[in-house]
Design a protein around this motif. Structure first.
Motif, PDB file in Angstrom:
ATOM      1  N   SER A  49       0.821  -1.217   0.000  1.00 45.92           N
ATOM      2  CA  SER A  49       0.000   0.000   0.000  1.00 45.92           C
ATOM      3  C   SER A  49       0.850   1.261   0.000  1.00 45.92           C
ATOM      4  CB  SER A  49      -0.910   0.024   1.242  1.00 45.92           C
ATOM      5  OG  SER A  49      -1.852  -1.015   1.190  1.00 45.92           O
ATOM      6  N   LEU A  50       2.139   1.104   0.283  1.00 47.84           N
ATOM      7  CA  LEU A  50       3.018   2.262   0.419  1.00 47.84           C
ATOM      8  C   LEU A  50       3.597   2.657  -0.942  1.00 47.84           C
ATOM      9  CD1 LEU A  50       3.954   3.865   2.989  1.00 47.84           C
ATOM     10  CD2 LEU A  50       6.138   2.708   2.711  1.00 47.84           C
ATOM     11  N   PHE A  51       3.659   3.954  -1.173  1.00 48.61           N
ATOM     12  CA  PHE A  51       4.189   4.511  -2.418  1.00 48.61           C
ATOM     13  C   PHE A  51       5.378   5.392  -2.051  1.00 48.61           C
ATOM     14  CE2 PHE A  51       3.319   7.908  -5.876  1.00 48.61           C
ATOM     15  CZ  PHE A  51       4.329   7.383  -6.671  1.00 48.61           C
ATOM     16  N   ILE A  52       6.560   5.061  -2.585  1.00 45.63           N
ATOM     17  CA  ILE A  52       7.777   5.816  -2.276  1.00 45.63           C
ATOM     18  C   ILE A  52       8.190   6.616  -3.505  1.00 45.63           C
ATOM     19  CG2 ILE A  52      10.194   5.672  -1.556  1.00 45.63           C
ATOM     20  CD1 ILE A  52       9.524   3.044  -0.175  1.00 45.63           C
TER      21      ILE A  52
ATOM     22  N   ILE B  15      -5.239  10.757   7.882  1.00 41.49           N
ATOM     23  CA  ILE B  15      -5.877   9.462   7.614  1.00 41.49           C
ATOM     24  C   ILE B  15      -7.239   9.347   8.271  1.00 41.49           C
ATOM     25  CG2 ILE B  15      -5.684   6.968   7.994  1.00 41.49           C
ATOM     26  CD1 ILE B  15      -2.689   7.247   7.773  1.00 41.49           C
ATOM     27  N   SER B  16      -7.388   9.889   9.461  1.00 37.86           N
ATOM     28  CA  SER B  16      -8.555   9.638  10.303  1.00 37.86           C
ATOM     29  C   SER B  16      -9.871   9.804   9.538  1.00 37.86           C
ATOM     30  CB  SER B  16      -8.534  10.593  11.501  1.00 37.86           C
ATOM     31  OG  SER B  16      -9.651  10.353  12.325  1.00 37.86           O
ATOM     32  N   GLY B  17     -10.688   8.741   9.553  1.00 38.60           N
ATOM     33  CA  GLY B  17     -12.020   8.781   8.945  1.00 38.60           C
ATOM     34  C   GLY B  17     -12.069   8.359   7.500  1.00 38.60           C
ATOM     35  N   TYR B  18     -10.926   8.232   6.828  1.00 30.78           N
ATOM     36  CA  TYR B  18     -10.919   7.879   5.406  1.00 30.78           C
ATOM     37  C   TYR B  18     -10.476   6.428   5.215  1.00 30.78           C
ATOM     38  CZ  TYR B  18     -11.328  12.843   4.248  1.00 30.78           C
ATOM     39  OH  TYR B  18     -11.770  14.137   4.126  1.00 30.78           O
ATOM     40  N   PRO B  19     -11.081   5.736   4.223  1.00 29.81           N
ATOM     41  CA  PRO B  19     -10.594   4.397   3.882  1.00 29.81           C
ATOM     42  C   PRO B  19      -9.207   4.485   3.243  1.00 29.81           C
ATOM     43  CG  PRO B  19     -12.817   4.780   3.024  1.00 29.81           C
ATOM     44  CD  PRO B  19     -12.281   6.108   3.455  1.00 29.81           C
ATOM     45  N   ILE B  20      -8.367   3.520   3.568  1.00 28.85           N
ATOM     46  CA  ILE B  20      -7.014   3.447   3.010  1.00 28.85           C
ATOM     47  C   ILE B  20      -7.003   2.394   1.906  1.00 28.85           C
ATOM     48  CG2 ILE B  20      -4.607   2.856   3.508  1.00 28.85           C
ATOM     49  CD1 ILE B  20      -5.058   3.831   6.357  1.00 28.85           C
ATOM     50  N   VAL B  21      -6.377   2.727   0.788  1.00 30.55           N
ATOM     51  CA  VAL B  21      -6.276   1.773  -0.321  1.00 30.55           C
ATOM     52  C   VAL B  21      -5.321   0.661   0.083  1.00 30.55           C
ATOM     53  CG1 VAL B  21      -5.557   1.421  -2.709  1.00 30.55           C
ATOM     54  CG2 VAL B  21      -6.794   3.508  -2.058  1.00 30.55           C
ATOM     55  N   THR B  22      -5.846  -0.565   0.150  1.00 33.13           N
ATOM     56  CA  THR B  22      -5.035  -1.716   0.548  1.00 33.13           C
ATOM     57  C   THR B  22      -4.748  -2.657  -0.618  1.00 33.13           C
ATOM     58  OG1 THR B  22      -7.069  -2.849   1.231  1.00 33.13           O
ATOM     59  CG2 THR B  22      -5.841  -1.668   2.932  1.00 33.13           C
TER      60      THR B  22
END
Length: 373
Positions: free
Chosen positions: A311-314, A352-359
């Motif tokens: 999920s991490l983008f560098i 981040i709080s409250g938002y869906p994270i792209v997994t």
């Protein structure tokens, strides 16, 4: 001459201007778009999954090695207080004993001699005591001198000191002084266990001759055993606030808990490690002094969001994730990676709080971002 100077100056300005344009263009190229938006019917959306991930506390499992030890006050050395011959040995190495159990007996003619001297000292004390009292009465009636009274007094206190010393020896040998004064003499010295525990060493044999002050037995009280585990200085910061470790011994695969009593503040020279001193929470007869221990502990908790590694983008040594702001819109946000392992990251960000994270499908969004960039 003047036109030549003007030409050079203009040429320099043009070069500087071109150089600045290249820098601005290069810097502009390194700025990533924040928003990726698809049309509602874009098929790529089927391959992107977002999940709401709550902030949690996470700990690492840290593996430790250690050893079972007995504190000095739990190790008892049993010495002979008289010379003699060993008789009636009742224990062997590994025997479990209770306080007061018979370990062995010691026989020797000197044992009777000690008791006879005690009786003789008692008789002398009685004689000197009566004489001292008699001299005090005579002095009251002026029938004796102060000098004679002082001599009687000195003799009495000297006899008292000798008797008390011999009485202490009698008691240390396990004899009852009153029984001896009543005529009941002992033929041998009985050595008793000073504590509950396990006999860790037996240094004599049946019939062997020993001198006074010879070490005969060592007994370890297993009720107060402790665990010492060792950590490297690099791990120390993660364990400063731990309260419990979990351990197993080589001989017993039972998982046990131990309370952390103290964490050393210095590195030992021999092991080049820091010692954690622990007490087992439950007493056990199965712990063996000197036995190796395998243990683990949980490190101090980290607050953050646990995400899959992909999920991490560098980009440009900076780390980002995507959050979903609507059905077809995604936003790139910078994050701080707190902890990494082979499959997951613990990250933190105030966006981040409250938002869906792209997994799943973050690579699709990466391609879109880089294409726009």
């Amino acid at each position: 001459m003047n036109s030549s100077v003007i030409f050079v100056s203009l040429f320099s300005i043009l070069l500087l201007s071109c150089s600045n344009e290249e820098v601005i263009q290069k810097e502009t190229n390194n700025i990533l778009p924040e928003i990726v938006e698809f049309s509602e019917d874009d098929t790529k959306l089927k391959f992107i999954t977002s999940s709401k991930i709550n902030r949690n506390f996470y700990s690492d499992t840290i593996l430790l090695n250690g050893i079972v030890l007995a504190p000095p006050q739990s190790i008892f050395s049993v010495y002979s207080l008289t010379r003699g011959y060993i008789d009636d040995v009742r224990v062997y190495q590994g025997s479990r004993v209770k306080k007061g159990d018979i370990l062995c007996r010691i026989k020797h003619p000197e044992i009777l001699t000690i008791q006879q001297k005690f009786l003789s000292d008692y008789i002398q004390l009685r004689t000197d005591s009566l004489e001292y009292e008699r001299q005090k009465l005579l002095l009251r009636d002026s029938a004796t001198s102060i000098r004679t009274l002082e001599m009687a007094k000195n003799a009495y206190f000297q006899s008292l000191a000798v008797f008390k010393s011999q009485e202490k020896l009698i008691t240390s040998l396990g004899f009852n002084a009153k029984n001896i004064l009543n005529g009941s003499l002992y033929s041998d010295v009985v050595l008793l266990s000073p504590s509950n525990g396990v006999v860790s060493s037996v240094l004599i044999n049946q019939g062997s001759y020993i001198e006074s002050n010879t070490l005969l037995f060592t007994i370890q009280n297993s009720e107060h055993l402790h665990i010492e585990v060792f950590v490297s200085p690099s791990t120390y910061s993660s364990l400063k606030n731990i309260h419990t470790i979990y351990f197993k011994t080589i001989s017993d695969n039972t998982l046990r808990e131990a309370e952390v009593i103290n964490i050393s503040s210095f590195v030992e020279n021999e092991t080049k490690s820091i010692v954690i001193h622990c007490h087992p929470k439950e007493k056990s007869q199965n712990l063996i002094v000197g036995e190796s221990v395998s243990a683990f502990a949980f490190s101090d908790s980290l607050s953050g969001y646990l995400i899959p590694r992909n999920s991490l983008f560098i980009f440009d040594d900076k780390e980002y994730i995507f959050i979903q702001t609507s059905n077809s819109t995604f936003k790139l946000i910078p994050v701080q990676v707190i902890k990494r392992n082979s499959s997951n990251f613990i990250i933190d960000s105030d966006q981040i709080s409250g938002y869906p994270i792209v997994t799943i499908g973050a690579e699709i969004l990466k391609e879109a971002i880089l294409a726009e960039e």
